[in-house]
Design a protein around this motif. Structure first.
Motif, PDB file in Angstrom:
ATOM      1  N   PRO A   1       0.625  -1.866  -0.062  1.00 42.73           N
ATOM      2  CA  PRO A   1      -0.221   0.244   0.063  1.00 42.73           C
ATOM      3  C   PRO A   1       0.458   1.454   0.274  1.00 42.73           C
ATOM      4  CG  PRO A   1      -0.395  -1.261   1.712  1.00 42.73           C
ATOM      5  CD  PRO A   1       0.437  -2.289   1.617  1.00 42.73           C
ATOM      6  N   ILE A   2       1.930   1.134   0.076  1.00 43.24           N
ATOM      7  CA  ILE A   2       2.790   2.125  -0.519  1.00 43.24           C
ATOM      8  C   ILE A   2       3.745   2.391  -1.279  1.00 43.24           C
ATOM      9  CG2 ILE A   2       4.794   3.183   0.322  1.00 43.24           C
ATOM     10  CD1 ILE A   2       3.955   2.589   3.647  1.00 43.24           C
ATOM     11  N   ARG A   3       4.024   3.233  -1.824  1.00 39.93           N
ATOM     12  CA  ARG A   3       5.163   3.331  -3.084  1.00 39.93           C
ATOM     13  C   ARG A   3       6.702   2.989  -2.983  1.00 39.93           C
ATOM     14  NH1 ARG A   3       5.258   8.701  -6.140  1.00 39.93           N
ATOM     15  NH2 ARG A   3       5.975   9.187  -4.451  1.00 39.93           N
ATOM     16  N   PRO A   4       7.052   1.894  -3.911  1.00 41.95           N
ATOM     17  CA  PRO A   4       8.108   1.404  -3.785  1.00 41.95           C
ATOM     18  C   PRO A   4       8.827   2.754  -3.493  1.00 41.95           C
ATOM     19  CG  PRO A   4       7.233   0.003  -5.540  1.00 41.95           C
ATOM     20  CD  PRO A   4       6.243   0.739  -4.793  1.00 41.95           C
ATOM     21  N   VAL A   5       9.067   3.399  -4.274  1.00 40.14           N
ATOM     22  CA  VAL A   5       9.979   4.687  -4.035  1.00 40.14           C
ATOM     23  C   VAL A   5      10.088   5.359  -2.749  1.00 40.14           C
ATOM     24  CG1 VAL A   5       8.507   6.222  -5.352  1.00 40.14           C
ATOM     25  CG2 VAL A   5      11.008   6.663  -4.945  1.00 40.14           C
ATOM     26  N   ASP A   6       8.841   5.361  -2.207  1.00 39.41           N
ATOM     27  CA  ASP A   6       9.020   5.697  -1.010  1.00 39.41           C
ATOM     28  C   ASP A   6       9.358   4.655   0.116  1.00 39.41           C
ATOM     29  OD1 ASP A   6       7.706   7.905  -1.535  1.00 39.41           O
ATOM     30  OD2 ASP A   6       5.618   7.638  -1.842  1.00 39.41           O
ATOM     31  N   LEU A   7       9.149   3.803  -0.040  1.00 35.80           N
ATOM     32  CA  LEU A   7       9.283   2.928   0.514  1.00 35.80           C
ATOM     33  C   LEU A   7      11.374   2.561   0.724  1.00 35.80           C
ATOM     34  CD1 LEU A   7       7.506  -0.014  -0.159  1.00 35.80           C
ATOM     35  CD2 LEU A   7       7.513   0.268   2.375  1.00 35.80           C
ATOM     36  N   ILE A   8      11.602   2.623  -0.267  1.00 39.04           N
ATOM     37  CA  ILE A   8      13.203   2.342  -1.183  1.00 39.04           C
ATOM     38  C   ILE A   8      13.734   3.349   0.509  1.00 39.04           C
ATOM     39  CG2 ILE A   8      15.048   2.740  -2.075  1.00 39.04           C
ATOM     40  CD1 ILE A   8      13.724  -0.319  -1.727  1.00 39.04           C
ATOM     41  N   HIS A   9      12.562   4.933  -0.167  1.00 40.82           N
ATOM     42  CA  HIS A   9      13.576   6.506   0.970  1.00 40.82           C
ATOM     43  C   HIS A   9      13.487   6.214   2.095  1.00 40.82           C
ATOM     44  CE1 HIS A   9      14.873   9.897   0.598  1.00 40.82           C
ATOM     45  NE2 HIS A   9      12.976   9.999   2.354  1.00 40.82           N
ATOM     46  N   THR A  10      12.696   5.711   2.753  1.00 42.63           N
ATOM     47  CA  THR A  10      12.084   5.179   4.065  1.00 42.63           C
ATOM     48  C   THR A  10      13.994   4.428   4.451  1.00 42.63           C
ATOM     49  OG1 THR A  10      10.164   6.038   3.985  1.00 42.63           O
ATOM     50  CG2 THR A  10      11.662   4.161   6.175  1.00 42.63           C
ATOM     51  N   ILE A  11      13.524   3.044   4.018  1.00 42.27           N
ATOM     52  CA  ILE A  11      14.719   2.326   4.134  1.00 42.27           C
ATOM     53  C   ILE A  11      16.661   3.056   3.649  1.00 42.27           C
ATOM     54  CG2 ILE A  11      16.181  -0.041   3.132  1.00 42.27           C
ATOM     55  CD1 ILE A  11      13.493  -0.717   2.928  1.00 42.27           C
ATOM     56  N   SER A  12      16.619   3.764   2.891  1.00 36.85           N
ATOM     57  CA  SER A  12      17.701   4.481   2.855  1.00 36.85           C
ATOM     58  C   SER A  12      18.279   5.205   4.268  1.00 36.85           C
ATOM     59  CB  SER A  12      18.147   5.589   1.667  1.00 36.85           C
ATOM     60  OG  SER A  12      17.572   4.363   0.109  1.00 36.85           O
ATOM     61  N   GLN A  13      17.025   5.951   4.302  1.00 35.16           N
ATOM     62  CA  GLN A  13      17.588   7.196   5.642  1.00 35.16           C
ATOM     63  C   GLN A  13      17.616   5.954   6.698  1.00 35.16           C
ATOM     64  OE1 GLN A  13      13.266   9.156   5.649  1.00 35.16           O
ATOM     65  NE2 GLN A  13      14.525  11.277   4.980  1.00 35.16           N
ATOM     66  N   VAL A  14      16.743   5.465   7.155  1.00 33.96           N
ATOM     67  CA  VAL A  14      17.601   4.506   7.905  1.00 33.96           C
ATOM     68  C   VAL A  14      18.750   4.002   8.415  1.00 33.96           C
ATOM     69  CG1 VAL A  14      16.848   2.281   9.305  1.00 33.96           C
ATOM     70  CG2 VAL A  14      14.635   3.922   8.717  1.00 33.96           C
ATOM     71  N   VAL A  15      19.003   3.752   7.264  1.00 38.67           N
ATOM     72  CA  VAL A  15      20.950   3.055   7.410  1.00 38.67           C
ATOM     73  C   VAL A  15      21.257   4.321   7.394  1.00 38.67           C
ATOM     74  CG1 VAL A  15      22.332   2.880   5.104  1.00 38.67           C
ATOM     75  CG2 VAL A  15      19.780   2.054   4.919  1.00 38.67           C
ATOM     76  N   GLU A  16      21.212   5.589   7.407  1.00 39.10           N
ATOM     77  CA  GLU A  16      21.744   6.360   7.047  1.00 39.10           C
ATOM     78  C   GLU A  16      22.007   7.179   8.145  1.00 39.10           C
ATOM     79  OE1 GLU A  16      24.015   8.788   5.747  1.00 39.10           O
ATOM     80  OE2 GLU A  16      23.856   7.026   4.368  1.00 39.10           O
ATOM     81  N   SER A  17      20.885   6.426   9.022  1.00 38.62           N
ATOM     82  CA  SER A  17      20.961   7.175  10.407  1.00 38.62           C
ATOM     83  C   SER A  17      21.541   6.529  11.631  1.00 38.62           C
ATOM     84  CB  SER A  17      19.164   7.088  11.194  1.00 38.62           C
ATOM     85  OG  SER A  17      18.960   5.942  11.203  1.00 38.62           O
ATOM     86  N   ILE A  18      22.461   5.114  11.022  1.00 41.24           N
ATOM     87  CA  ILE A  18      22.872   4.212  12.099  1.00 41.24           C
ATOM     88  C   ILE A  18      23.828   4.928  12.038  1.00 41.24           C
ATOM     89  CG2 ILE A  18      24.388   2.075  12.266  1.00 41.24           C
ATOM     90  CD1 ILE A  18      21.828   0.947   9.986  1.00 41.24           C
ATOM     91  N   GLN A  19      24.556   4.881  13.293  1.00 38.47           N
ATOM     92  CA  GLN A  19      25.443   5.774  14.246  1.00 38.47           C
ATOM     93  C   GLN A  19      26.281   5.164  14.139  1.00 38.47           C
ATOM     94  OE1 GLN A  19      25.110   7.985  16.547  1.00 38.47           O
ATOM     95  NE2 GLN A  19      22.672   8.620  15.744  1.00 38.47           N
ATOM     96  N   ASP A  20      27.509   4.103  14.571  1.00 40.92           N
ATOM     97  CA  ASP A  20      28.159   2.761  13.964  1.00 40.92           C
ATOM     98  C   ASP A  20      28.488   2.921  12.618  1.00 40.92           C
ATOM     99  OD1 ASP A  20      29.865   0.641  15.997  1.00 40.92           O
ATOM    100  OD2 ASP A  20      30.353   0.157  13.597  1.00 40.92           O
ATOM    101  N   LYS A  21      29.802   3.530  12.797  1.00 40.68           N
ATOM    102  CA  LYS A  21      30.465   3.491  10.691  1.00 40.68           C
ATOM    103  C   LYS A  21      30.929   1.958  10.236  1.00 40.68           C
ATOM    104  CE  LYS A  21      32.327   7.269  10.258  1.00 40.68           C
ATOM    105  NZ  LYS A  21      32.611   8.142   9.649  1.00 40.68           N
ATOM    106  N   GLU A  22      31.019   1.024  11.095  1.00 41.88           N
ATOM    107  CA  GLU A  22      31.415  -0.840  10.991  1.00 41.88           C
ATOM    108  C   GLU A  22      29.945  -1.104  10.358  1.00 41.88           C
ATOM    109  OE1 GLU A  22      35.847  -1.280  12.071  1.00 41.88           O
ATOM    110  OE2 GLU A  22      34.529  -2.774  12.693  1.00 41.88           O
ATOM    111  N   ILE A  23      29.098  -0.497  11.405  1.00 45.51           N
ATOM    112  CA  ILE A  23      27.731  -1.398  10.909  1.00 45.51           C
ATOM    113  C   ILE A  23      27.266  -0.627   9.442  1.00 45.51           C
ATOM    114  CG2 ILE A  23      24.950  -1.744  12.287  1.00 45.51           C
ATOM    115  CD1 ILE A  23      26.547  -2.454  14.302  1.00 45.51           C
ATOM    116  N   LYS A  24      26.861   0.677   8.996  1.00 50.22           N
ATOM    117  CA  LYS A  24      26.294   1.278   8.288  1.00 50.22           C
ATOM    118  C   LYS A  24      26.642   0.273   7.011  1.00 50.22           C
ATOM    119  CE  LYS A  24      26.600   5.806   8.243  1.00 50.22           C
ATOM    120  NZ  LYS A  24      26.477   7.215   8.068  1.00 50.22           N
ATOM    121  N   THR A  25      28.296   0.599   6.947  1.00 47.47           N
ATOM    122  CA  THR A  25      29.254  -0.020   6.009  1.00 47.47           C
ATOM    123  C   THR A  25      28.675  -1.381   5.106  1.00 47.47           C
ATOM    124  OG1 THR A  25      30.697   1.255   6.978  1.00 47.47           O
ATOM    125  CG2 THR A  25      30.639  -0.317   4.804  1.00 47.47           C
ATOM    126  N   ILE A  26      28.423  -2.373   6.626  1.00 47.29           N
ATOM    127  CA  ILE A  26      27.939  -3.556   6.325  1.00 47.29           C
ATOM    128  C   ILE A  26      26.499  -3.132   5.427  1.00 47.29           C
ATOM    129  CG2 ILE A  26      27.391  -5.460   6.944  1.00 47.29           C
ATOM    130  CD1 ILE A  26      29.857  -5.422   8.412  1.00 47.29           C
TER     131      ILE A  26
END
Lengths: 318, 318, 318, 318, 318, 318
Positions: free
Chosen positions: B107-132
């Motif tokens: 029920p949510i557009r793919p582009v919005d889903l991907i955007h949300t996921i990307s933002q959450v990846v960005e919000s990960i504080q630990d550098k190595e975890i974020k990289t992986i």
């Protein structure tokens, strides 16, 4: 000196033994007195022992996995033979005894086991499979020459893992001859790799596992070995999607056969099916052999064996 | 045009639909005659259909997953509504219809889903975890924007996987606030990575899984994701033995909780326990929601739902 | 005074503690001498203790669940810290200590928990559902303010049940927002009622369950709560066949999900599915939190946790 | 007329039968033709039948559970006897046939079964137990005289439930004599109450269950009967906490023995243990008897019986 | 003299008892002292006892299963009643006490049980069945008059097996009357033969099983009895393929119902189904009766009973 | 002539085949017409076929397991290849074809298999063991030369049982060399006897099992073989209680390892453990081999294999 499995009631004896376990305990008296609760070991077996008069120096002197010379008295306590230690001292260089004489060990020398495994690696025809297997054997390093295959289940002794691999390789060779549809490279690789991460999963000394490592508990040797194959491929420019890499990872991942036994996938290549049943056959028969070996000839029944539906084994008298 | 879930007995109708399944069959007569056994679909549901007069040209023209314009008659056959197709042709550009209008979708557009996921990846504080995490999201690529989360079990539609991840991230955010002992980086990473290899495990088109890949069958998405983390670490010079790498692999490996459900190890970090139960809560409630959505309002009971102890759901009337 | 979880080897200390358990035992000597085998407790944890010189008066004076002042010596016995009590007396009014300071307790005050629950009851829109929930809350009475949620499994402390309900209500509120197809009245009612008969199923004092009641053993809290709903309906002239009554009884009866876990029926309404998984999520995460709290910071692993597949929890070091 | 279990290949026959099932179907031909797929029944058994020439009037005339007069031909089709109906009409008053002659029924008349049950209720010595049992028997009302005990499992015919109760009462009487530690009042009450809510759990006509009720699915007959006992106690001023009420509820709740078989508690009174095993003995032997009765004498093996480990029964030839 | 189940704290008493178990142990003191750890028994029950001053002569004098006269003191030790023996001597002929007075025993005399069984054998109408049953009863010989039916499970006392058979024969007779489709000869034969090889499977004395025989462990009583039937047939020229022989072997082989309970085949004759459920009913109710008998009247709950889902039994108070 | 596994769409062909299955069916038309639903077989596989124009003479002429000459057309029907038979006649002597050419068969000639087994019997050193094995081999007689080892599970073809025995004997010989603690006589005897009663348990013709015998269903081949050993001992004056007899019976009884797999006892001698795992290894690998053999080379995956956790086998491409 007297081997542990030959001691009888009322024997007074002197000899060299291994302190397999040593715990400082206190008696129930008032005031409580310190004593050592000890498990003495040699290559023939182990026996419970007490050393009642522990001095402060003793507490600084004796630790588990140390070789000692003791004078002791074997006696029955609650129907079981036990040793009362009357004198104890550390082994000195001039005693000329070596730790490896005192531990339970595979019946073939580690150097010979490693030699056999290396030869089999050499005999693998497929270059990429050989490269990956060699990488993983290297990665586990010298631990392969002395690690046990398990904590208690089977082959739980010095070089037990290498011994398990070598016996499986013998069966594997026979089965490949009997059933030519099996690919010998995959059979060899699967046998060598299936438990290859166990030395990183467990913490062991002299063939005795004291604990599992953090990685061992959180990932398990099956998944660890699967990632080692990825590592091997990446370092050697082998395509991660190739049938060889997938085939090897599948062998490792499926070798416990069922999810409840730890395999996330079930065997789905001919060699994966063969690997699981070769592994099972060798492990179960080794459990029988080990139980018979460590049960006095005079007893008809071995103790209960967990891995064999928790049943004991009976010696038929013909 | 008429939506499939609004057709009733004796409706004659014209409209655009998707040939979700199409099979050439023969009648039992002598000689047997060719006909198409078809599953018509649109975004509202699907219905069985027959096209009785198949010409040789038709056999070369119509294939599964094609959009068509049909004229048909809805009628009851053995108590179930079915469509008899009287005319059929391929969609032409000038019809102005697009495949994505005809498939079941999150029920949510793919582009919005991907955007949300990307933002959450960005919000990960630990550098190595974020990289992986970022490496693995990149590796699965554009498939993340449209793959379903499963073949039939739950979220089995276009962008179902991304939708499942996004809803879990919402719950994860709430739970991290409610229980501060949980590490938000690991919760975010675990949610994004837990099913990240599913698009490589399954072969899907337009949200419909047709089969599992060879890798999917021989390795499974859980082990695949664990090796992706190894790959990510190797490419980014992250220590394979670090608690971050082990922690992430543990999250992925344990998220099915039990060996019989496919996890080779059981959850043993706080975040791994949380991940499994957040996953379960979201998946089960989605099964309920999907079953209610695809059951006519007039019916009190949904069909049996496999993932819910094979029970149907009842609509209470208040 | 010293908190129990801060004692170290060789500490001599004086302080107030709770006699959580006390057993009169005899030494093995001839003649045997009486001593007390004691479990001392305070709000930080508990520790085993011995009092060796029990007089006839002592036997008449000290009983389990009594507050005492003791002088003691902490020392290691078989690798575990233990207390040797050298002096002991009952607490006197002038000591100014209160039982509730010495027991493990929910982190929120009972009065606040009860207040929250009452407000949620008030917020239920449906009159009949509200009436039934209020009746059951009344029936269990003041026990709701201090009973634990279980004997050992989870929330096994003072006001544990009310705390479990309040945390579940928080999750419930979030999920109802996230998934509007759920009926908030049923979610609230299900959360409050699901374990409401536990205080009648168990016999507890100060958050510690000593046994199950006869009713608890012969009927179980699930069936008891179902009959309370019948009682509530009869006393308030609510139709026993109404969807509200059936819906509430279904929530209670199905909340353990499976027959082998004690539920005679499986969840078959949207809210019943949600209730089970909210309950599971909260209970499992509380087990993790409680295990981490009661494990010294210096230890990487908690003890094994029965409700989590009998696995311990590891603290990752980032 | 000919009984169904006496028809043989090539019999032409005329008689009265029950349309146990009737479905309008279409042939595969083009155009498809309507026909009736019928299950004919009488008191001796049932047989599949086809009526090929269905007119529009026929579709308005014939419905399931209707009595008809037919002319037919028995013939073997795919090795099974089947009937081709050549003429069919509704039964008319002057035919003098009655529905109850055509259904499978307990071998004892309902009026006699009810009489026996009433006498046993009367014979209960304890006033409160008798009151509660009588209340529940009244509540289920006239359904007790004709409901089956199950959909297919056992006693699945007219008055099957009452027949099951009466046979169990005979065994109960014998066992109480053989083992005097059993309380006859509880045995009688347990036998009468254990399935008493089944007529509210299932929707049945003439001994044939068509479905389960909403209450039946959401609560189950076990929990329903437990709440009936609460109702009975409240209406008759019997203490809900009395050992009688708890004892009766325990009998009902535990009579399936295990959680996976639907019992939220396990039998924990002598009479609850006896009740479960008397119920099992009677149900299993009835399955055997019913299977033998409905299998032609000429066949050695009955069909597979689900409730008997899915095994068939063999007639030994002595 | 005082019966064991009547002893209370501080009783000083003199009487004759059986040394059911006797072990020489040592105290923890230095030097350790010998003492006897004893289980005293009489027909009312058993109690733990200590004899602290063991002389060298005592060690040669006292053995398990010996009758003794003792003077003792009953006292509570760790909340359990225990006996401190102050004087002990062997029973002498002039004491006029007999071993059989001191053991737990079936409530009917062995001679009467055997008589009943013989009469039932006589009453079997079919010659061949009677011959086979008589052969097996002869083969087990006098052991039938005193063997228990199990080690601990049920009927674990003197003549327990014969008592179990006789009670089952009573139920069997009743059920054959209630359900005439059962063949009484097979019912009688099945009941007598089902456990007939147990005395060869177990090693017992005075109704107490000390171990299983080698045959018992390697073959099990079920298979042993099946081969006895073969033996009986061969010795009496009865066709091994006859329905009688197969029918009897089937009764024995299937009477545990499921593979996991030891039956290689499942019941597939009417009498085999009846046999299993008659056996179960009798065994379970005997467990209840035995547990109630050996629990003091003052206690509401019996200990946990393994064979009853490991639940205790509650005495309802009416 | 064309082998079945070489037929392709639109082939017209003439050849000799076996009517593995033949059923007279009727079309759905009005009036229904007779046709034969046939399974054609040859040594390369089998294929479904229809013969549409069945005359009354045909019905008297053609039966299952008959050799016929047919003219047919291979065509795809619902994506599967099927044969439409246009002409059919019985084979005549002058055709010179023999039944055994048309059935699936072990890859070694029966006469050679029997010869190998006989030699192994001869090589057994222990006289009594040899006598018992020879008796049982004699008892099963010529059936050993052609019976399959199972209905569908594994070795389900002509001489499959003897082939399974011979391959197991090869493994057994290897394992006895590798592990000298195993007694070769017991290994040989166990392998030959473990399934020796299967030909009496099943009814088979030309390697195809049509049903189980009454004995097979009521006793099972495991118990039957155990009684044969009793018979062998009685006829040859061998002590029934001897370790040899018990040892052999134990091998047979325990070879399925678990109760739920049909073994009333679990392996408790070294040879019994070995026998179970040799049996498993051979059976599982044969399932793999048979599945690969009967799957066209062009397909990557075999069908699902029940005995291998219901998984298919994948051909890796190297």
């Amino acid at each position: 000196m007297t081997f542990i499995n030959q001691l009888v009631h009322q024997d007074e004896f002197v000899g060299f033994y291994l302190l397999k376990e040593l715990e400082l305990k206190q008696t129930n008296g008032t005031p409580p007195k310190d004593y050592f609760d000890i498990m003495l070991g040699d290559s023939s077996g182990q026996i419970s022992a007490k050393y009642w008069d522990v001095s402060p120096t003793d507490k600084e002197t004796f630790f588990p996995m140390m070789l000692v010379k003791i004078k002791g008295l074997a006696h029955l306590y609650r129907e079981k033979l036990q040793v009362k230690i009357t004198q104890i001292r550390k082994v000195m260089p001039e005693d000329g005894v070596s730790l490896t004489d005192f531990i339970r060990s595979a019946p073939i020398r580690p150097v010979d086991l490693i030699h056999t495994i290396s030869q089999v690696v050499e005999s693998i025809q497929d270059k990429e499979i050989k490269t990956i297997v060699a990488f993983c054997v290297d990665k586990v390093g010298e631990k392969l020459s002395h690690y046990p295959a398990a904590k208690t289940h089977h082959h739980a002794y010095f070089a037990g893992l290498a011994y398990h691999i070598v016996r499986m390789l013998e069966i594997g060779e026979f089965i490949c001859k009997q059933r030519p549809f099996l690919n010998p490279d995959f059979i060899k690789a699967g046998i060598i790799l299936h438990d290859i991460a166990k030395p990183e999963e467990m913490i062991a000394q002299l063939g005795i596992v004291s604990d599992y490592s953090v990685q061992g508990k959180l990932l398990g040797h099956i998944s660890m070995a699967a990632t080692w194959i990825t590592e091997a491929a990446l370092y050697n420019d082998i395509d991660l999607q190739s049938q060889r890499v997938i085939g090897l990872q599948h062998l490792v991942l499926s070798h416990h056969n069922l999810g409840e036994w730890g395999s996330p996938v079930q065997p789905q290549t001919p060699e994966a099916v063969a690997l699981h049943y070769i592994d099972t056959l060798d492990a179960r028969l080794q459990m029988v052999e080990d139980a018979l070996d460590s049960t006095p000839e005079s007893e008809s029944w071995t103790p209960f064996i967990r891995g064999l539906e928790n049943k004991p084994i009976y010696r038929l008298k013909l």
